[in-house]
Design an enzyme around this catalytic site. Structure first.
Site, short mmCIF file in Angstrom:
data_model
loop_
_atom_site.label_atom_id
_atom_site.label_comp_id
_atom_site.label_asym_id
_atom_site.label_seq_id
_atom_site.Cartn_x
_atom_site.Cartn_y
_atom_site.Cartn_z
N CYS A 47 9.57 -5.59 -0.33
CA CYS A 47 9.94 -4.83 -1.54
C CYS A 47 10.42 -5.81 -2.60
O CYS A 47 11.47 -6.43 -2.46
CB CYS A 47 11.02 -3.81 -1.23
SG CYS A 47 11.54 -2.86 -2.69
N HIS A 72 6.21 -2.72 -1.36
CA HIS A 72 6.63 -1.90 -2.50
C HIS A 72 6.75 -2.87 -3.67
O HIS A 72 7.53 -3.83 -3.60
CB HIS A 72 8.00 -1.27 -2.26
CG HIS A 72 8.03 -0.31 -1.11
ND1 HIS A 72 9.23 0.18 -0.59
CD2 HIS A 72 7.05 0.26 -0.38
CE1 HIS A 72 8.95 1.01 0.41
NE2 HIS A 72 7.64 1.08 0.55
N HIS A 75 9.65 2.48 -7.52
CA HIS A 75 10.32 3.38 -8.45
C HIS A 75 9.80 3.24 -9.88
O HIS A 75 9.50 2.14 -10.33
CB HIS A 75 11.83 3.11 -8.46
CG HIS A 75 12.43 3.06 -7.10
ND1 HIS A 75 13.53 2.30 -6.79
CD2 HIS A 75 12.07 3.67 -5.94
CE1 HIS A 75 13.84 2.44 -5.52
NE2 HIS A 75 12.97 3.27 -4.98
N TYR A 80 11.10 8.71 -8.89
CA TYR A 80 9.83 9.13 -8.31
C TYR A 80 9.09 10.18 -9.15
O TYR A 80 8.55 11.14 -8.64
CB TYR A 80 10.04 9.63 -6.87
CG TYR A 80 10.32 8.48 -5.94
CD1 TYR A 80 9.29 7.67 -5.49
CD2 TYR A 80 11.62 8.16 -5.57
CE1 TYR A 80 9.54 6.59 -4.66
CE2 TYR A 80 11.88 7.07 -4.75
CZ TYR A 80 10.83 6.29 -4.30
OH TYR A 80 11.08 5.21 -3.49
#
Length: 355
Positions: free
Chosen positions: A244, A273, A319, A332
């Site tokens: 991430c 991510h 995000h 989201y």
């Protein structure tokens, strides 16, 4: 590489049809709130979920919400029962086509932000963190503020059943340091990796978010060295990472392209991510648009590191801001994440054609 999009199931205001319409999106990284941490994921319920996704023309090969019960992290006597349940869940989701399980080993809190809707100069709003805002707050007050500002949406890692015994859990963690937490982690991995190997599933640990301890609670997955230690706990391809960029990138000392290349060459990144953040000060940042110039991270260098190491796993834009009047679950919304996905795919296409 497969580009995906997180979907929360029937509680998500974003439909599968909308996700399917995002160019280059092949599937979802799935979140389900049907099962509490420690419960066995029922195969019948999950298979119906997968069928719904498949019927929309999307894959469901990554699941992000088989949460590790706190008793496992704390090393309590009850952990064996919960590890047994986790193994049963691995088996059940694997038989429905899941290839990767994203999880974390963060004590008490999952991701943590101090503002779920900070308004930016352009009128959009986004997730924001400022260490100064935590000063004077108790963990209980932080929980109350976060739930209050969630606007009625469930938040991953902030499930009510996990937070119901907050005071008891915090008291136990007073006697758990990083060394003990790592030992409890090893016990968990030793208990589940054989099942993963049997059913062809890769566990992908998500780094600490943000990349440092909070409220003096130990955290052990936010540096290159810590991630290296984790994959060495049980040396198996089934013991891998969810890289991430926003979480690791919250610590400026973390050289993201270097970290990606290091673990990518080892083939220990199962999924990623990818998002950008903008630093405003020491331990103060907000989650920006994905475009490099909008934040503090070099997104092209990040994507090039994945590409250069032959990454063939799953990526999703992480995000996003709330833009164009959209409201919904913090971080989201549809629009900004769809823009981010298209941007990441565009860079990947350029890298492919530059070979």
């Amino acid at each position: 590489m497969k580009m995906t999009f997180r979907w929360y199931g029937d509680s998500d205001p974003i439909s599968l049809q909308y996700i399917k319409q995002i160019p280059g999106c092949t599937g979802i990284m799935a979140m389900m709130d049907n099962f509490a941490a420690g419960e066995v994921w029922g195969k019948n319920i999950f298979s119906a979920f997968v069928k719904k996704v498949n019927d929309a023309g999307l894959e469901a090969e990554v699941i992000e919400s088989i949460n590790v019960h706190e008793d496992i992290k704390m090393g309590l006597d009850t952990r064996d029962k919960y590890i047994e349940n986790y193994n049963e869940s691995i088996k059940n989701v694997a038989e429905c086509g899941v290839k990767v399980i994203v999880y974390n080993f963060m004590p008490v809190f999952d991701w943590l932000k101090t503002d779920l809707g900070k308004v930016l100069h352009d009128g959009s709003n986004t997730l924001y963190y400022n260490e100064e805002d935590l000063k004077g707050l108790t963990p209980q007050q932080l929980v109350e503020n976060t739930i209050k500002n969630a606007k009625g949406f469930s938040l991953p890692g902030w499930e009510p059943e996990r937070l119901a015994e907050l005071e008891r859990v915090l008291e136990i963690y007073k006697d758990i340091n990083e060394e003990k937490l790592l030992a409890n982690y090893k016990y968990f991995l030793e208990g589940i990796i054989p099942t993963c190997e049997k059913y062809g599933v890769r566990m992908a640990v998500h780094p600490d978010d943000p990349a440092w301890p909070v409220f003096d609670i130990p955290r052990i997955s936010h540096t290159k060295e810590q991630l290296e230690a984790i994959i060495r706990l049980v040396d198996s391809p089934a013991n891998s990472l969810c890289l991430c960029t926003g979480s690791l990138g919250s610590e400026p000392k973390n050289d993201l392209p270097s970290i990606i290349r290091h673990f990518g060459k080892m083939n220990r990144i199962a999924c990623a991510h990818v998002r950008n953040i903008k630093f405003l000060g020491e331990r103060e940042f907000f989650e920006s648009a994905h475009l490099s110039s909008e934040g503090s991270l070099d997104m092209f260098a990040i994507m090039k590191a994945f590409h250069d190491t032959g990454f063939d796993g799953y990526i999703r834009p992480d995000h996003g801001r709330m833009i164009w009047g959209e409201t919904g679950r913090a971080g989201y919304g549809l629009y900004d994440r769809a823009l981010g996905l298209t941007y990441l795919n565009g860079m990947w296409e350029a890298l492919e054609k530059m070979k």
